[in-house]
Design a protein around this motif. Sequence first.
Motif, PDB file in Angstrom:
ATOM      1  N   ARG A  82      -5.137   5.713   2.373  1.00  0.00           N
ATOM      2  CA  ARG A  82      -3.885   7.619   1.940  1.00  0.00           C
ATOM      3  C   ARG A  82      -4.735   8.222   0.713  1.00  0.00           C
ATOM      4  O   ARG A  82      -3.835   9.260   0.759  1.00  0.00           O
ATOM      5  CB  ARG A  82      -3.109   5.850   2.079  1.00  0.00           C
ATOM      6  N   ILE A  83      -4.499   7.479  -0.174  1.00  0.00           N
ATOM      7  CA  ILE A  83      -5.079   7.873  -1.851  1.00  0.00           C
ATOM      8  C   ILE A  83      -6.042   9.444  -1.461  1.00  0.00           C
ATOM      9  O   ILE A  83      -5.777  10.459  -2.015  1.00  0.00           O
ATOM     10  CB  ILE A  83      -5.119   7.052  -2.315  1.00  0.00           C
ATOM     11  N   GLY A  84      -7.299   8.707  -0.668  1.00  0.00           N
ATOM     12  CA  GLY A  84      -8.833  10.040  -0.398  1.00  0.00           C
ATOM     13  C   GLY A  84      -7.978  10.634  -0.035  1.00  0.00           C
ATOM     14  O   GLY A  84      -8.656  11.809  -0.639  1.00  0.00           O
ATOM     15  N   THR A  85      -7.345  11.022   1.305  1.00  0.00           N
ATOM     16  CA  THR A  85      -6.550  11.503   2.013  1.00  0.00           C
ATOM     17  C   THR A  85      -5.912  12.336   1.374  1.00  0.00           C
ATOM     18  O   THR A  85      -6.681  14.035   0.842  1.00  0.00           O
ATOM     19  CB  THR A  85      -5.448  10.974   3.043  1.00  0.00           C
ATOM     20  N   ALA A  86      -4.588  12.082   0.501  1.00  0.00           N
ATOM     21  CA  ALA A  86      -4.078  13.149  -1.122  1.00  0.00           C
ATOM     22  C   ALA A  86      -4.496  13.247  -1.493  1.00  0.00           C
ATOM     23  O   ALA A  86      -3.912  14.277  -2.384  1.00  0.00           O
ATOM     24  CB  ALA A  86      -2.655  11.758  -1.242  1.00  0.00           C
ATOM     25  N   PRO A 145       0.526  -1.212   0.444  1.00  0.00           N
ATOM     26  CA  PRO A 145      -0.127  -0.326  -0.317  1.00  0.00           C
ATOM     27  C   PRO A 145       0.921   1.464   0.527  1.00  0.00           C
ATOM     28  O   PRO A 145       0.279   2.100  -0.165  1.00  0.00           O
ATOM     29  CB  PRO A 145      -1.356  -0.021   1.032  1.00  0.00           C
ATOM     30  N   ASN A 146       2.593   1.098  -0.640  1.00  0.00           N
ATOM     31  CA  ASN A 146       2.932   2.057   0.422  1.00  0.00           C
ATOM     32  C   ASN A 146       3.225   2.707  -0.924  1.00  0.00           C
ATOM     33  O   ASN A 146       4.552   3.036  -0.879  1.00  0.00           O
ATOM     34  CB  ASN A 146       3.969   2.401   1.608  1.00  0.00           C
ATOM     35  N   TYR A 147       3.227   3.027  -1.487  1.00  0.00           N
ATOM     36  CA  TYR A 147       4.054   2.955  -3.011  1.00  0.00           C
ATOM     37  C   TYR A 147       2.880   3.605  -4.021  1.00  0.00           C
ATOM     38  O   TYR A 147       1.876   3.710  -3.475  1.00  0.00           O
ATOM     39  CB  TYR A 147       4.263   2.043  -3.752  1.00  0.00           C
ATOM     40  N   GLY A 148       3.527   5.222  -4.754  1.00  0.00           N
ATOM     41  CA  GLY A 148       2.233   5.131  -5.370  1.00  0.00           C
ATOM     42  C   GLY A 148       1.248   6.912  -5.239  1.00  0.00           C
ATOM     43  O   GLY A 148       0.442   6.530  -6.329  1.00  0.00           O
ATOM     44  N   THR A 149       1.480   6.148  -3.771  1.00  0.00           N
ATOM     45  CA  THR A 149      -0.089   7.402  -3.480  1.00  0.00           C
ATOM     46  C   THR A 149       0.244   9.164  -3.824  1.00  0.00           C
ATOM     47  O   THR A 149      -0.906   9.568  -4.230  1.00  0.00           O
ATOM     48  CB  THR A 149       0.687   7.304  -1.820  1.00  0.00           C
ATOM     49  N   THR A 150       1.257   9.505  -4.068  1.00  0.00           N
ATOM     50  CA  THR A 150       1.581  10.388  -4.534  1.00  0.00           C
ATOM     51  C   THR A 150       1.281  10.847  -6.471  1.00  0.00           C
ATOM     52  O   THR A 150       0.753  11.662  -6.348  1.00  0.00           O
ATOM     53  CB  THR A 150       2.861  11.588  -4.980  1.00  0.00           C
ATOM     54  N   GLU A 151       1.480   9.792  -6.852  1.00  0.00           N
ATOM     55  CA  GLU A 151       1.351   9.466  -7.791  1.00  0.00           C
ATOM     56  C   GLU A 151      -0.425   9.681  -8.438  1.00  0.00           C
ATOM     57  O   GLU A 151      -0.865  10.124  -9.278  1.00  0.00           O
ATOM     58  CB  GLU A 151       1.876   8.322  -9.113  1.00  0.00           C
ATOM     59  N   ALA A 191      -2.073  10.437  -6.953  1.00  0.00           N
ATOM     60  CA  ALA A 191      -3.340  11.774  -6.165  1.00  0.00           C
ATOM     61  C   ALA A 191      -3.109  12.849  -7.164  1.00  0.00           C
ATOM     62  O   ALA A 191      -3.821  13.583  -7.943  1.00  0.00           O
ATOM     63  CB  ALA A 191      -2.726  12.024  -4.874  1.00  0.00           C
ATOM     64  N   ASP A 192      -1.972  13.059  -7.968  1.00  0.00           N
ATOM     65  CA  ASP A 192      -1.098  14.115  -9.081  1.00  0.00           C
ATOM     66  C   ASP A 192      -1.839  13.558  -9.576  1.00  0.00           C
ATOM     67  O   ASP A 192      -2.868  14.430 -11.160  1.00  0.00           O
ATOM     68  CB  ASP A 192      -0.401  13.930  -9.638  1.00  0.00           C
ATOM     69  N   HIS A 193      -2.695  12.181 -10.666  1.00  0.00           N
ATOM     70  CA  HIS A 193      -2.710  11.959 -11.205  1.00  0.00           C
ATOM     71  C   HIS A 193      -4.355  12.341 -11.542  1.00  0.00           C
ATOM     72  O   HIS A 193      -5.397  12.773 -12.692  1.00  0.00           O
ATOM     73  CB  HIS A 193      -3.024  10.386 -12.058  1.00  0.00           C
ATOM     74  N   ALA A 194      -4.926  12.222 -10.056  1.00  0.00           N
ATOM     75  CA  ALA A 194      -6.441  12.238 -10.010  1.00  0.00           C
ATOM     76  C   ALA A 194      -6.892  14.181 -10.227  1.00  0.00           C
ATOM     77  O   ALA A 194      -7.766  14.771 -11.294  1.00  0.00           O
ATOM     78  CB  ALA A 194      -7.015  12.129  -8.840  1.00  0.00           C
ATOM     79  N   LEU A 195      -5.991  15.086  -9.866  1.00  0.00           N
ATOM     80  CA  LEU A 195      -6.190  15.880 -10.538  1.00  0.00           C
ATOM     81  C   LEU A 195      -5.779  16.161 -11.806  1.00  0.00           C
ATOM     82  O   LEU A 195      -6.397  17.022 -12.282  1.00  0.00           O
ATOM     83  CB  LEU A 195      -4.847  17.509  -9.242  1.00  0.00           C
ATOM     84  N   ALA A 196      -4.629  15.563 -12.253  1.00  0.00           N
ATOM     85  CA  ALA A 196      -4.054  16.812 -13.451  1.00  0.00           C
ATOM     86  C   ALA A 196      -5.891  15.984 -14.556  1.00  0.00           C
ATOM     87  O   ALA A 196      -6.044  16.900 -15.039  1.00  0.00           O
ATOM     88  CB  ALA A 196      -3.749  15.447 -13.712  1.00  0.00           C
ATOM     89  N   MET A 197      -6.230  15.185 -14.454  1.00  0.00           N
ATOM     90  CA  MET A 197      -7.213  14.571 -14.852  1.00  0.00           C
ATOM     91  C   MET A 197      -8.552  15.140 -15.078  1.00  0.00           C
ATOM     92  O   MET A 197      -9.257  16.173 -15.777  1.00  0.00           O
ATOM     93  CB  MET A 197      -8.120  13.372 -14.711  1.00  0.00           C
TER      94      MET A 197
END
Length: 337
Positions: A159-163, A99-105, A107-113
């Motif tokens: 984690r991802i929802g929070t980010a 679970p502890n990889y890719g969280t920032t990527e 989250a960034d992807h969601a906002l990029a979309m």
Amino acid sequence: MKRFQVLVPDAHLRDLDIERGITGDKVDYLVYDETDPAAIPDTVWRSCDAVLVWHRMKITSDVVAKLDKCRLIVRVGVGFDNVDGAACRERGIPLSNVPNYGTTEVADHALAMLLHLVRGLGSYEARMKADPVGGFVAENVPVVRRLRGLTFGAVGMGRIGTAVARRAAAFDLKVLYVDPYLPEGHELGLGIERVRTLDEVLARADIVSLHVPLNDETRRMMGAQQFRKMKRGSIFLNIARGGLVDVDALHDALRDGHIDAAGLDVLPQEPPDPKSPLIDAWRNNEPWLAGRLVLSPHAAFYSAAGYTDMRTFSAEILLEYLQGGRLRNNVNPGWDK
């Protein structure tokens, strides 16, 4: 020294240099590039000490029944819906994820979309490619709007929802969320409004974004009824799991104009069926959909650094359990009973 036999049935990359760098001479990897378990000899399944599985193969109960010596399955990634965790539990095999990889990527992807849609980037680019002079116009594109003051509804606040929520707040969006599995008072630590039901998120949010795992409770949680409950003119994002969404219902909600736009990194079938109504309309850039849908190939997690983390942590989890009995990130509790 005992050398562990670790099966990698659906290796996304066959080199395993990263994994071997972690496990050294303690592990022999049995590497396959398959999607069908039947393509791997039964003797291999029955003799392996552990399995490192990506997302391309389903480890069903029939497969688990062959794991005579297996002590651990590690899902190389976050989602573990392609492994029958209950069957593993019955066989006494722990299942872990990363679970502890890719969280920032992600989250960034969601906002990029979201930004791609609300700033009209796809429409502007298509116009200017077709006619750099005549297409040099800002007006009359779908979806474009001011983000500040809109309500962003997160379904799931792990984690991802929070980010994602942190990033949405930075764009002056009002954020609210629903997550029945978090303890009361969790919202106070975040400083974000919490609501009790999915229906309330759908009714209040201008943007709805999914951040939940795929299981029997969440499968197709977004269907025709749920899309109809969303505010007219709202935006829908899914960077979690494709099976959460009835994409035919999303197609209809976009077609009739109830939903203004959508961004999907995941689909129920991957790769998708080119003939499905939504994919077909998107590929043909049909006028009613142009500029209102952005798709990516289950890539939100990806960056070179994220890939390295995912593979490194998987190998560490594997070795720590096989060698020392320390179990990390277990997702099928009760396996030891």
